[in-house]
Design an enzyme around this catalytic site. Structure first.
Site, short mmCIF file in Angstrom:
data_model
loop_
_atom_site.label_atom_id
_atom_site.label_comp_id
_atom_site.label_asym_id
_atom_site.label_seq_id
_atom_site.Cartn_x
_atom_site.Cartn_y
_atom_site.Cartn_z
N ASP A 103 0.80 -1.23 0.00
CA ASP A 103 0.00 0.00 0.00
C ASP A 103 0.83 1.27 0.00
O ASP A 103 0.39 2.32 0.47
CB ASP A 103 -0.91 -0.02 1.24
CG ASP A 103 -0.12 -0.38 2.49
OD1 ASP A 103 1.11 -0.17 2.50
OD2 ASP A 103 -0.72 -0.90 3.46
N GLU A 125 -0.43 -9.09 -1.21
CA GLU A 125 -0.92 -8.56 0.07
C GLU A 125 -2.17 -7.70 -0.17
O GLU A 125 -2.27 -6.55 0.27
CB GLU A 125 0.15 -7.78 0.83
CG GLU A 125 -0.16 -7.57 2.31
CD GLU A 125 0.89 -6.76 3.04
OE1 GLU A 125 0.87 -5.53 2.96
OE2 GLU A 125 1.77 -7.37 3.69
N GLU A 139 -2.03 4.89 3.54
CA GLU A 139 -2.01 3.52 2.99
C GLU A 139 -3.39 2.93 2.76
O GLU A 139 -3.59 2.16 1.82
CB GLU A 139 -1.21 2.61 3.92
CG GLU A 139 0.29 2.87 3.93
CD GLU A 139 0.72 4.06 4.79
OE1 GLU A 139 -0.16 4.66 5.47
OE2 GLU A 139 1.90 4.41 4.78
N HIS A 220 7.43 4.52 12.58
CA HIS A 220 7.59 5.40 11.42
C HIS A 220 6.30 5.94 10.86
O HIS A 220 6.31 6.73 9.91
CB HIS A 220 8.34 4.66 10.30
CG HIS A 220 7.52 3.59 9.65
ND1 HIS A 220 6.56 3.85 8.69
CD2 HIS A 220 7.48 2.25 9.84
CE1 HIS A 220 5.99 2.71 8.31
NE2 HIS A 220 6.52 1.73 9.00
N ARG A 222 3.25 7.84 9.44
CA ARG A 222 3.00 9.27 9.24
C ARG A 222 1.93 9.80 10.18
O ARG A 222 2.02 10.92 10.67
CB ARG A 222 2.57 9.53 7.79
CG ARG A 222 3.74 9.64 6.84
CD ARG A 222 3.30 9.86 5.41
NE ARG A 222 4.43 9.63 4.51
CZ ARG A 222 5.11 10.60 3.89
NH1 ARG A 222 4.77 11.85 4.05
NH2 ARG A 222 6.12 10.31 3.11
N HIS A 252 14.10 4.70 11.91
CA HIS A 252 13.74 4.88 10.49
C HIS A 252 14.40 6.17 9.98
O HIS A 252 14.56 7.13 10.73
CB HIS A 252 12.22 4.98 10.43
CG HIS A 252 11.62 4.84 9.06
ND1 HIS A 252 11.66 5.87 8.13
CD2 HIS A 252 10.95 3.82 8.46
CE1 HIS A 252 11.04 5.47 7.02
NE2 HIS A 252 10.61 4.23 7.20
#
Ligand code: UD1
Ligand code: UDP
Length: 379
Positions: A103, A125, A139, A220, A222, A252
């Site tokens: 994604d 996936e 995502e 990590h 967002r 990250h």
């Protein structure tokens, strides 16, 4: 179609970030080893350094490298670079299938660029849904876009398949293949058995923290930038106030993550803020950890397979299987909650043992082969 009459099918696999590379290398290896296919690889390098770590250990040399990463890239500029870059590669390759995974922006634009050229897309996936377009962001929307384009949906679990059918995707196009992350984990585990030196870079930390309860941390997302990251850092500070606890945190490379973690956690005893680990070292970290704190998608799948309790620092998860299996627990990004849940696992042996059981809800390690077969029979 009489497949025996057709030449090898040309498969263009497109990826760009660390997790996509980890989840697609088993498929690229399987395609390369299979005479039915001509395996072609395009990397966007949406992640430069963290992608190259995976390419190196898995010995994949891409045929195309778009090198799109910019420091602190915005979603719109990244998306624009990706869709035109990947489109150009598809024009040159004219593949029979374009394969994307998950994604990310690379996956979404890879699917879109293929759709613009009427080339079928296989989605690895497929069918993960949180039901909330802001968690994980962006995502959830990326995968819905891919879901509306793909001709072949490789769902990791029955739950993922059901989510696609609920969106009226043609059932004949949806196949439960398992998640290739388990193939990847088997591959790296076998490789480390043969070459333990590949993970020897953690030896110094293992010695420094000998006898302590090790918590592996990654973060990590967002949607956790700002307040969420601050709360995670605060929880870590409180947890390592316990002298028996040590945190190993490969940070990250996203500057929004690094800025917070370095300012909040650098220099604290029992916290090792380290550079992102390559896959063998990360597998080793999971092996030595007592407990995992993460907001990652992939780590939520790997930890249950290894029997490591994982506290998921998110409000929702599109991977309920780990929670249902009892190895994962959603704890959000509230510092009190994270500290309380981690503390319970550290103090209550029974609670710990209840979660520390290996489960494989995400696959059996043979997903890549199943996907190869589908790319042949469904082509
Ligand atoms: C991306 C994906 C996310 C995935 C995550 C896995 C999107 C929109 N986001 O998020 O779905 O879960 O990767 O890690 O597709 N950077 C480097 N070197 C690297 C990697 C990143 O310096 O090797 C820095 C750069 O400054 C870059 C920034 O991190 O601009 C953000 O990278 P980006 O891929 O846009 O977002 P992630 O947060 O990594
Ligand atoms: N990983 C790694 N090194 C690290 C941290 C994670 O190799 O320092 C691997 C981990 O094993 C998993 C994947 O990276 O397979 C997860 O990537 P990430 O958390 O960046 O993305 P997500 O899965 O959340 O999209």
């Amino acid at each position: 179609m009489d497949h025996s009459m057709a030449g090898p099918r040309r498969i263009l696999t497109v990826f760009g970030t660390r997790p996509e590379a980890i989840k697609l290398f088993p498929l690229v290896h399987a395609l390369e080893a299979d005479d039915r296919f001509e395996a072609r690889v395009c990397v966007s390098a949406q992640h430069r350094g963290m992608l190259d770590q995976v390419l190196e250990i898995t010995a994949i040399t891409p045929h195309h490298d778009l090198d799109v990463m910019q420091p602190d890239q915005s979603l719109d500029a990244l998306t624009a670079r990706l869709v035109t870059g990947i489109g150009g590669v598809i024009d040159r390759e004219r593949p029979d299938w374009v394969v994307v995974q998950g994604d990310t922006a690379t996956a979404m634009t890879g699917a879109l660029a293929a759709y613009y050229r009427k080339i079928p897309v296989a989605h690895v996936e497929a069918g993960l849904r949180s039901g909330n377009i802001h968690h994980p962001w962006p995502e959830e929307v990326n995968r819905k876009i891919i879901g509306s384009i793909a001709a072949l949906h490789c769902a990791p679990t029955k739950t993922a398949r059901a989510a696609l059918l609920a969106e009226n995707v043609d059932p004949a196009a949806v196949h439960v293949t398992g998640n290739t992350v388990i193939d990847a984990l088997h591959w790296i585990t076998a490789k480390l058995e043969r070459q333990p030196d590949l993970a020897s870079g953690l030896a110094e930390l293992e010695q420094r923290f000998a006898g302590k309860r090790i918590i592996a941390v990654t973060s990590h997302r967002r949607e956790n930038f700002g307040e969420g990251m601050q709360a995670i850092a605060c929880a870590i500070r409180r947890l390592v106030a316990r002298p028996e606890v040590a945190v190993i945190f490969p940070v990250h490379l996203n500057p929004h993550v690094r800025a917070v973690m370095e300012s909040e956690l650098a220099g604290i005893d029992n916290v090792a803020l380290i550079e992102p680990l390559d896959y063998p070292h990360f597998a080793r970290l999971l092996a030595i950890a007592d407990l995992v704190l993460t907001d990652s998608g992939g780590v939520q799948e790997e930890a249950p397979a290894l029997g490591k309790p994982v506290l998921v620092m998110r409000e929702t998860t599109e991977r309920p299987e780990g929670v249902e299996a009892g190895t994962a627990k959603l704890v959000g990004t509230d510092a009190d909650r994270i500290v309380a849940e981690a503390g319970r696992l550290l103090d209550d042996r029974e609670a710990y043992q209840g979660m520390a059981r290996a489960h494989n809800p995400f696959g059996d390690g043979r997903s890549a082969q199943r996907i190869c077969d589908l790319l042949w029979t469904r082509g």
